[in-house]
Enzyme design. Sequence first.
Site, PDB file in Angstrom:
ATOM      1  N   SER C  15       0.815  -1.216   0.000  1.00  0.00           N
ATOM      2  CA  SER C  15       0.000   0.000   0.000  1.00  0.00           C
ATOM      3  C   SER C  15       0.846   1.263   0.000  1.00  0.00           C
ATOM      4  O   SER C  15       0.412   2.307  -0.481  1.00  0.00           O
ATOM      5  CB  SER C  15      -0.926   0.018   1.217  1.00  0.00           C
ATOM      6  N   ASP C 191      -0.262   6.753  11.137  1.00  0.00           N
ATOM      7  CA  ASP C 191      -0.178   5.449  11.821  1.00  0.00           C
ATOM      8  C   ASP C 191       1.228   4.865  11.842  1.00  0.00           C
ATOM      9  O   ASP C 191       1.403   3.690  12.092  1.00  0.00           O
ATOM     10  CB  ASP C 191      -1.122   4.467  11.134  1.00  0.00           C
ATOM     11  N   HIS C 194       1.884   4.685   6.887  1.00  0.00           N
ATOM     12  CA  HIS C 194       1.522   5.371   5.647  1.00  0.00           C
ATOM     13  C   HIS C 194       1.916   6.840   5.729  1.00  0.00           C
ATOM     14  O   HIS C 194       1.323   7.593   6.481  1.00  0.00           O
ATOM     15  CB  HIS C 194       0.019   5.246   5.413  1.00  0.00           C
TER      16      HIS C 194
END
Lengths: 219, 219, 219, 219, 219, 219, 219, 219
Positions: C15, C191, C194
């Site tokens: 991601s 977090d 990211h």
Amino acid sequence: MLIGKNERLIFTGDSVTDVGRAHPIGEGRDHSLGDGYPLFVDAIIRAWMPDHPIRVTNMGVSGYRSRDLLNGWQAECLDLLPDWVSICIGINDCWRKYDVPFQKERAIGLEEYEENLRIILDRTLPHVKGVIMCTPYYLEPNRQDRMRADMDRYSDVCRKLAAEFSLPLADFQAAFDEALEYIYPSTFTWDRIHPNPSGHMVMAKAFLKAIGFPIEKAW
Amino acid sequence: MLIGKNERLIFTGDSVTDVGRAHPIGEGRDHSLGDGYPLFVDAIIRAWMPDHPIRVTNMGVSGYRSRDLLNGWQAECLDLLPDWVSICIGINDCWRKYDVPFQKERAIGLEEYEENLRIILDRTLPHVKGVIMCTPYYLEPNRQDRMRADMDRYSDVCRKLAAEFSLPLADFQAAFDEALEYIYPSTFTWDRIHPNPSGHMVMAKAFLKAIGFPIEKAW
Amino acid sequence: MLIGKNERLIFTGDSVTDVGRAHPIGEGRDHSLGDGYPLFVDAIIRAWMPDHPIRVTNMGVSGYRSRDLLNGWQAECLDLLPDWVSICIGINDCWRKYDVPFQKERAIGLEEYEENLRIILDRTLPHVKGVIMCTPYYLEPNRQDRMRADMDRYSDVCRKLAAEFSLPLADFQAAFDEALEYIYPSTFTWDRIHPNPSGHMVMAKAFLKAIGFPIEKAW
Amino acid sequence: MLIGKNERLIFTGDSVTDVGRAHPIGEGRDHSLGDGYPLFVDAIIRAWMPDHPIRVTNMGVSGYRSRDLLNGWQAECLDLLPDWVSICIGINDCWRKYDVPFQKERAIGLEEYEENLRIILDRTLPHVKGVIMCTPYYLEPNRQDRMRADMDRYSDVCRKLAAEFSLPLADFQAAFDEALEYIYPSTFTWDRIHPNPSGHMVMAKAFLKAIGFPIEKAW
Amino acid sequence: MLIGKNERLIFTGDSVTDVGRAHPIGEGRDHSLGDGYPLFVDAIIRAWMPDHPIRVTNMGVSGYRSRDLLNGWQAECLDLLPDWVSICIGINDCWRKYDVPFQKERAIGLEEYEENLRIILDRTLPHVKGVIMCTPYYLEPNRQDRMRADMDRYSDVCRKLAAEFSLPLADFQAAFDEALEYIYPSTFTWDRIHPNPSGHMVMAKAFLKAIGFPIEKAW
Amino acid sequence: MLIGKNERLIFTGDSVTDVGRAHPIGEGRDHSLGDGYPLFVDAIIRAWMPDHPIRVTNMGVSGYRSRDLLNGWQAECLDLLPDWVSICIGINDCWRKYDVPFQKERAIGLEEYEENLRIILDRTLPHVKGVIMCTPYYLEPNRQDRMRADMDRYSDVCRKLAAEFSLPLADFQAAFDEALEYIYPSTFTWDRIHPNPSGHMVMAKAFLKAIGFPIEKAW
Amino acid sequence: MLIGKNERLIFTGDSVTDVGRAHPIGEGRDHSLGDGYPLFVDAIIRAWMPDHPIRVTNMGVSGYRSRDLLNGWQAECLDLLPDWVSICIGINDCWRKYDVPFQKERAIGLEEYEENLRIILDRTLPHVKGVIMCTPYYLEPNRQDRMRADMDRYSDVCRKLAAEFSLPLADFQAAFDEALEYIYPSTFTWDRIHPNPSGHMVMAKAFLKAIGFPIEKAW
Amino acid sequence: MLIGKNERLIFTGDSVTDVGRAHPIGEGRDHSLGDGYPLFVDAIIRAWMPDHPIRVTNMGVSGYRSRDLLNGWQAECLDLLPDWVSICIGINDCWRKYDVPFQKERAIGLEEYEENLRIILDRTLPHVKGVIMCTPYYLEPNRQDRMRADMDRYSDVCRKLAAEFSLPLADFQAAFDEALEYIYPSTFTWDRIHPNPSGHMVMAKAFLKAIGFPIEKAW
């Protein structure tokens, strides 16, 4: 338990208390109390003590700092005529220094934080049966971390005021610190601030202890 | 407590268990367990016993009757290799007689209900440490009501099987009956089937007692 | 610069690389490359070296671990005939131990991680001009933190393989560690995994250095 | 670099500057600066110079012409107390003559354009450390094109004012003209006005040069 | 007029023909023909010649190049048994060289373009009353522009084939060139490819002339 | 043609004129004129006479009756300084008697209808070059139908006023009656009021004839 | 009444019967029967005769013509084991000639219409207690109207078959004709096909009479 | 029938009357009357007596108690100049004691309920031809149930006032009690308050009887 039959308990605070509650008034059917520790506290009291009705209202507002809480205090708390008030504020006062450091006007310094809490207590204590102080917290086990160390100064203000005014204290930071000995922070929370349901239950448990909930009795 | 460290507990059932869980597998972050009693059971165990990790999975499916549960049992339960299985089924078996009475093929009679449960237990008990039986229920205090009287026959089957196989029993109907002495049904539920959070906490409490959760210890 | 005119560079990863890229193939107009470091790398090369056309494709997939990368490698990378391949994998291999600790099958141990990377390199190096290794990272400045210490073992595998095969290395962890001396993690990331755009630019800069981008020349 | 530590830089302009920024104030977490050159300038400064904190705010508004900029100037720029202001205005002043030619009142003539800029500079220069002038542009390589020739007269006004007041100049038109020698306009932009990320990076690069950003130093 | 009573006319092409038509078959009530020149042609014929019913179907597909048109030709055109077919293809064959120059496999060279058109004509002419050739175009008045010059080579292929097979020709490029003497491109189109309604009426007019529509007669 | 170069034409009316125009002012790019006859009139003039620029604005409002038109006339028409005004009103004045017969206050009688039109003309004619009267209509071929017979009385008022003040007349009812000799109403319209694009082209054609559009000239 | 206790009645037809029913099977709670005459028939029977349970299912499908009905008959009707079947088909068979006259393959001629109905009756009558024939209709009072005259030929086929097979007949066209003597069509329907609730009640009344519903008895 | 030709009937009440009506005024086309008993009453009168036009308006508001009804009475009822008024209020007055028992200020006691109704009747009767009283109800067959017994006291007030003022009475509770002898509550309603269409038809039937609707006559 401190809270008597048919008395009203109002939770105040920031997003950690709000968690999707109904607006403008956080009470009513289903998830009107949001999905956080106020819901858990209410549901446990009803399930364990069905013969002890109390009225629970959640007035937490996402993003609130102590200054915002003070500004809205009359309309969002006192006008609702609580018997008991829970206060959990300060996380955003401190956090803004670290997530938007270039917007310096958004954080609230320790001094103003204490002053805001004192004004709130002065205006509230004469009108209610009691105030429950809940400490702000940071789900960071490393106490040397800059923001954790800073947040500890805010929670110390809470502890000091609870002692000074002889108020029941729900020490959320301490409760989490205990749990973090066994559980890594990312199991509990995405961002070290907003807990998942397990984290909210840790807070609910700390709150219930603070108000002397007789959990073993009805078991 | 029955469930040991690092063991896996799977909840099975219908919409009363599902409550918005993640699909296809109800586990993971945040509200993956849904918003019902499985979430509360999991959160209370984590908050009270952070040093006692267990793995909780919610496999309840809205609309399921005992026949549907049996059909999916291998893929939706046994293949996940549970140590403990909770079964709460039967509400829809009975309810379909009363909400869609003209679609007679949708209800499941008492005899098939018992047979389905027996097959499930036969296939499951050899492979797990234990099965927790949860009774179906109807949030109707009037025991002469036609559907309540009928539902009681389904919950009796549960109680009989729990006794016969010496399984722990979470008697949801009995737990609600106690609470209904003080609280009117519409405070707990919109339609006398689906509870609000307080109602789910009543079930969570009954479940925790059934598995011998030592609630007073960590208080 | 390593990458020659009209050559094709493919970014692979999770991601942190994906960031909303176009699917199934991450290239084309506007934000087809997503909003992360691959977009920044591409835009900087085009702006600084308009006379040096290269073709950039982003094939990162949110949630990927090294095992998923390996499974999809033929179709999602080699079939696209890259001249250069960038690999940034391992964050989820490690993170799953800490955010869903009860689902033990979801994390990938260090040994399998290294093995997966070796297979990928063996299958790739004969067919391309080069592979750029990017380390996984954790935006946690406290190196004693359990997950940081664990992630460091994964990034060490990356560094070891880059050295063994003489591959260019974009050491994202080192680049972030430098920046974290001045900037608190929550300024960079929600977090600690990211990054916001500033964090992605830190990665872009490290990547550009790894490929010998002559930034001062065209200034 | 012109902009010192802890100083505030405000970008003003039209849709080319706005690019989806947060409203009413374009600053804060993640993509609050929009997805255009202001974001890239900010991210590059943070990534290259983490020890040199500056505060960047994007106040561009889609559709603005010089007259709109002037009307909102006090509230949308000066009241925010900038140390540095970037101005990129004029594209819509000119474009309206060509895309809605029958609504003649919507374009702004060259004379009013210059007058508006002069008033803005007069009101701003006494209160700030500096103003960076950015030229309007048209991504049309054919200088005989009617709208390109007209737009050049607007960018000449910018250049003249930058020289007259000794202001740093980010000559976006010149930067694009250089790139267009190698790259066809439709690679850079859908409509010859709004650039894709590569185009925004061309502008970011021109802006960074104008403020003396030491890109090679931290490499 | 070429098209007789009760005959069927099918428009084929790319996004310039599609313009939001119904899928899979572009005919029926209201805006099933899309919002482009096929709708205008159909509406003008119905309004001017209500006693001359013809059946119009729009089979244009956004993004189509001559190769895509050929691939779908049997199912998307011939199987519908047209009496007349309009072909407007080639814009994307050429444009892909300029908007995604690094994805070289997406453009179609001039040679294949001509070959594709020849195959289509060979397969179609034996089965229909006639084919109307529509030239591709670029709304760029500067004929030295690289893409305009290139597009002119594609429209020349159309003109050559129309002459060779004695087909009616709707020369969209010529029609636009005439209009562009008075009207600036951005009045007609956002991106020099997709016209606004005025631009589509220019095409409708050129098409109606090509089929010998007797506009003055019914006036 | 009546309308000279650079003059402004404003269409007023009800939903039959509105057809999704931009609000508050119906002019600008693309479909700002809506999808009805005003769009077609504008597009045909631009396509046939590119050297004859006129400015067209659509101010039709869905649901308007003559009383509503009169109430908004100053702000929605005269303040925009038209050279020419088109009026198409009366359908709703009559229709409300037949679709909501129990809400008698919603229809407008014939007498008030004529009076409203006279006031509008009195206020408008001194300030403009001309007014084009468009008749209301009902797409019902049976003239004995109650609502058709009634609507004919409203269109007669239009015809009478056009004659009395020597205004150009676009007789929409007559134009449709001609077409209905060949085409069944449900081909043209869903509800016998709102036309599909073919129906709007019938109106556009009638309007163009009324203003003396030289359609054959530029062919 | 024809339909006995605990018997099943299935409504089949087109959009006039469907009206938003549940799919794939139109029965169950709330508005599963749609909002048309099947719902009204069911609700009136339940309200007037609560002691006479029957099972009602709505299987109407929007857009169906007699050919579609026949194609789906086995799965969508017979497999559900009805005791009674209601058939209301033919409106679209006829209407397609008038709303999409150029798509001639979409209408169904009178001969095939009758043939389709005969096949359906042959396959159905041996397996059920009875079939109720409902005529198609057109809410057009003028019997000389082309589509009304044509639709009358379709409803005549229904009447003929009902007589030939001695089936109960719900003559919807006759019922509407009676009402239209007092009520103008646009009060009943937007497009002369789809009725509003009042129109559906007219059909429900005609249906109830056809099955001999004893409305006065329970009054 | 009580209600004469061309007279206006207004339904007032709570969510049981509202059922999705149009706002602010519940009348007009299609489902403007909502989907409850007012729609059914209107549709049956139109279908059975097309020559007897009456005007029906639904002004029910979800959540209303008698106090809310009184507060809005002038604007929401009397200002609309009804000939006949239907009142169905009281369910929420009573229900709030049982679904949100802790918010005691939300229920309305029996005394105030009667007082509110008396004021409404005093203000209304002089201006209208008549008022139809509809009793509140609870779909609970067990008359010893606490809320049913309480609701019966509210419906008794309705019956008393109807007798005292000689008003027609639609006894919804009695009508449901009859039906509940044969039909279990969950067939009629989800929550014992809001009926499904069958339940609304029970109310429509009771209402029609109360106004002397001659149902057998037109059959």
